[in-house]
Design a protein around this motif. Structure first.
Motif, PDB file in Angstrom:
ATOM      1  N   PHE A 101       0.996  -1.290  -0.144  1.00  0.00           N
ATOM      2  CA  PHE A 101       0.148   0.038  -0.083  1.00  0.00           C
ATOM      3  C   PHE A 101       0.973   1.324   0.097  1.00  0.00           C
ATOM      4  N   ILE A 102       1.806   1.261   0.830  1.00  0.00           N
ATOM      5  CA  ILE A 102       2.878   2.541   0.887  1.00  0.00           C
ATOM      6  C   ILE A 102       3.278   2.602  -0.717  1.00  0.00           C
ATOM      7  N   ASP A 103       4.040   1.708  -1.159  1.00  0.00           N
ATOM      8  CA  ASP A 103       4.783   1.465  -2.278  1.00  0.00           C
ATOM      9  C   ASP A 103       3.921   2.018  -3.216  1.00  0.00           C
ATOM     10  N   GLY A 104       2.603   1.676  -3.370  1.00  0.00           N
ATOM     11  CA  GLY A 104       1.801   2.006  -4.451  1.00  0.00           C
ATOM     12  C   GLY A 104       0.883   3.507  -4.150  1.00  0.00           C
ATOM     13  N   ASN A 105       0.987   3.917  -2.908  1.00  0.00           N
ATOM     14  CA  ASN A 105       0.261   5.138  -2.743  1.00  0.00           C
ATOM     15  C   ASN A 105       1.039   6.130  -1.812  1.00  0.00           C
ATOM     16  N   ARG A 106       2.364   6.263  -2.109  1.00  0.00           N
ATOM     17  CA  ARG A 106       3.284   7.031  -1.483  1.00  0.00           C
ATOM     18  C   ARG A 106       2.649   8.407  -1.171  1.00  0.00           C
ATOM     19  N   ASP A 107       2.102   9.097  -2.289  1.00  0.00           N
ATOM     20  CA  ASP A 107       1.841  10.205  -2.234  1.00  0.00           C
ATOM     21  C   ASP A 107       0.580  10.660  -1.189  1.00  0.00           C
ATOM     22  N   VAL A 108      -0.264   9.531  -1.254  1.00  0.00           N
ATOM     23  CA  VAL A 108      -1.453   9.576  -0.205  1.00  0.00           C
ATOM     24  C   VAL A 108      -0.854   9.545   1.110  1.00  0.00           C
ATOM     25  N   VAL A 109       0.362   8.583   1.318  1.00  0.00           N
ATOM     26  CA  VAL A 109       0.642   8.477   2.736  1.00  0.00           C
ATOM     27  C   VAL A 109       1.574   9.502   3.102  1.00  0.00           C
ATOM     28  N   ASP A 110       2.328  10.534   2.287  1.00  0.00           N
ATOM     29  CA  ASP A 110       2.963  11.614   2.735  1.00  0.00           C
ATOM     30  C   ASP A 110       2.034  12.759   2.908  1.00  0.00           C
ATOM     31  N   ARG A 111       0.891  12.772   2.248  1.00  0.00           N
ATOM     32  CA  ARG A 111      -0.100  13.897   2.663  1.00  0.00           C
ATOM     33  C   ARG A 111      -0.749  13.450   3.773  1.00  0.00           C
ATOM     34  N   TRP A 112      -0.946  12.332   4.262  1.00  0.00           N
ATOM     35  CA  TRP A 112      -1.520  11.989   5.551  1.00  0.00           C
ATOM     36  C   TRP A 112      -0.535  12.164   6.560  1.00  0.00           C
ATOM     37  N   LEU A 113       0.737  11.985   6.586  1.00  0.00           N
ATOM     38  CA  LEU A 113       1.896  12.170   7.571  1.00  0.00           C
ATOM     39  C   LEU A 113       1.873  13.802   7.678  1.00  0.00           C
ATOM     40  N   ALA A 210      11.359  11.815   6.902  1.00  0.00           N
ATOM     41  CA  ALA A 210      12.840  11.394   6.790  1.00  0.00           C
ATOM     42  C   ALA A 210      13.060  11.785   5.172  1.00  0.00           C
ATOM     43  N   ASP A 211      14.078  12.270   4.823  1.00  0.00           N
ATOM     44  CA  ASP A 211      14.606  12.426   3.314  1.00  0.00           C
ATOM     45  C   ASP A 211      14.637  11.231   2.656  1.00  0.00           C
ATOM     46  N   ASP A 212      15.145  10.063   3.159  1.00  0.00           N
ATOM     47  CA  ASP A 212      15.498   8.976   2.361  1.00  0.00           C
ATOM     48  C   ASP A 212      14.255   7.911   2.628  1.00  0.00           C
ATOM     49  N   GLY A 213      13.317   8.497   3.258  1.00  0.00           N
ATOM     50  CA  GLY A 213      12.056   7.644   3.494  1.00  0.00           C
ATOM     51  C   GLY A 213      12.104   6.539   4.704  1.00  0.00           C
TER      52      GLY A 213
END
Length: 214
Positions: A101-113, A210-213
């Motif tokens: 889920f994270i790999d396929g929706n990283r933009d969503v995860v970043d916005r949620w964070l 984190a910059d490196d994820g």
């Protein structure tokens, strides 16, 4: 991830109850020198803990506001999460997502964070606004919501990347070791079948911001 603090355990004995998935009671028993096998644990949601307490069905409970304040009316507080945290047994809250889920929706995860980090900032700068939102969500009074917020320690992303928690890729924090310690404890109580190594825990942690994820 918000390490909870000052959540108390009001007690009689020896039938303790705790919300499902809460392991703080194990740490509390260990700290008090009580064999978990000597008590009968009942997993209950907070509102059911209150009902069971008032019926006399349970002798102790590890729970938080607003139920905690009800139990304290005729119970004695034995310990709290701040005490356990000081002994290296913090009560932590995590958000968990599958890797795919994270790999396929990283933009969503970043916005949620980003949204959660803003919310944590509001807890520190304008807790009244947050309390109003929390009271609507959990169906409590604003006063109860304020009391619940005051019982917790809220770490923003920069604080979460400190050495006591996630750390950095170059200097991993203590969080993975703490999780493994908990797993070892649960394994000793026969609650889980195996304990992964520290590297497995570190690989599963995604440090927010984190910059490196990682």
């Amino acid at each position: 991830m918000s390490p909870a603090s000052r959540t108390s355990s009001a007690a009689r004995w020896p039938r303790p109850s705790a919300p499902p998935r809460t392991t703080a009671w194990l740490a509390a028993l260990q700290q008090a020198g009580v064999d978990p096998g000597a008590v009968t644990l009942v997993d209950l949601e907070p509102q059911n803990i209150q009902a069971a307490w008032q019926r006399g069905d349970v002798d102790a409970a590890y729970v938080w506001t607003p139920v905690l304040s009800v139990l304290q009316q005729d119970g004695v507080t034995l310990t709290d999460s701040a005490t356990l945290a000081a002994a290296g047994k913090p009560t932590l809250t995590f958000t968990v997502a599958r890797t795919e889920f994270i790999d396929g929706n990283r933009d969503v995860v970043d916005r949620w964070l980003e949204a959660t980090n803003r919310a944590i900032g509001l807890v520190k700068t304008d807790p009244g606004v947050v309390a109003e939102a929390v009271s609507r969500q959990i169906g409590s009074s604003k006063e109860d919501a304020v009391a619940q917020l005051e019982q917790n320690v809220y770490l923003d992303h920069a604080e979460q990347r400190g050495p006591e928690y996630f750390g950095t890729a170059e200097a991993p924090g203590k969080l993975a070791e703490r999780l493994r310690d908990t797993a070892q404890f649960l394994h000793g109580q026969k609650k889980i079948e195996a304990v992964p190594d520290v590297a497995t825990f570190r690989a599963a942690l995604l440090a927010p911001g984190a910059d490196d994820g990682r």
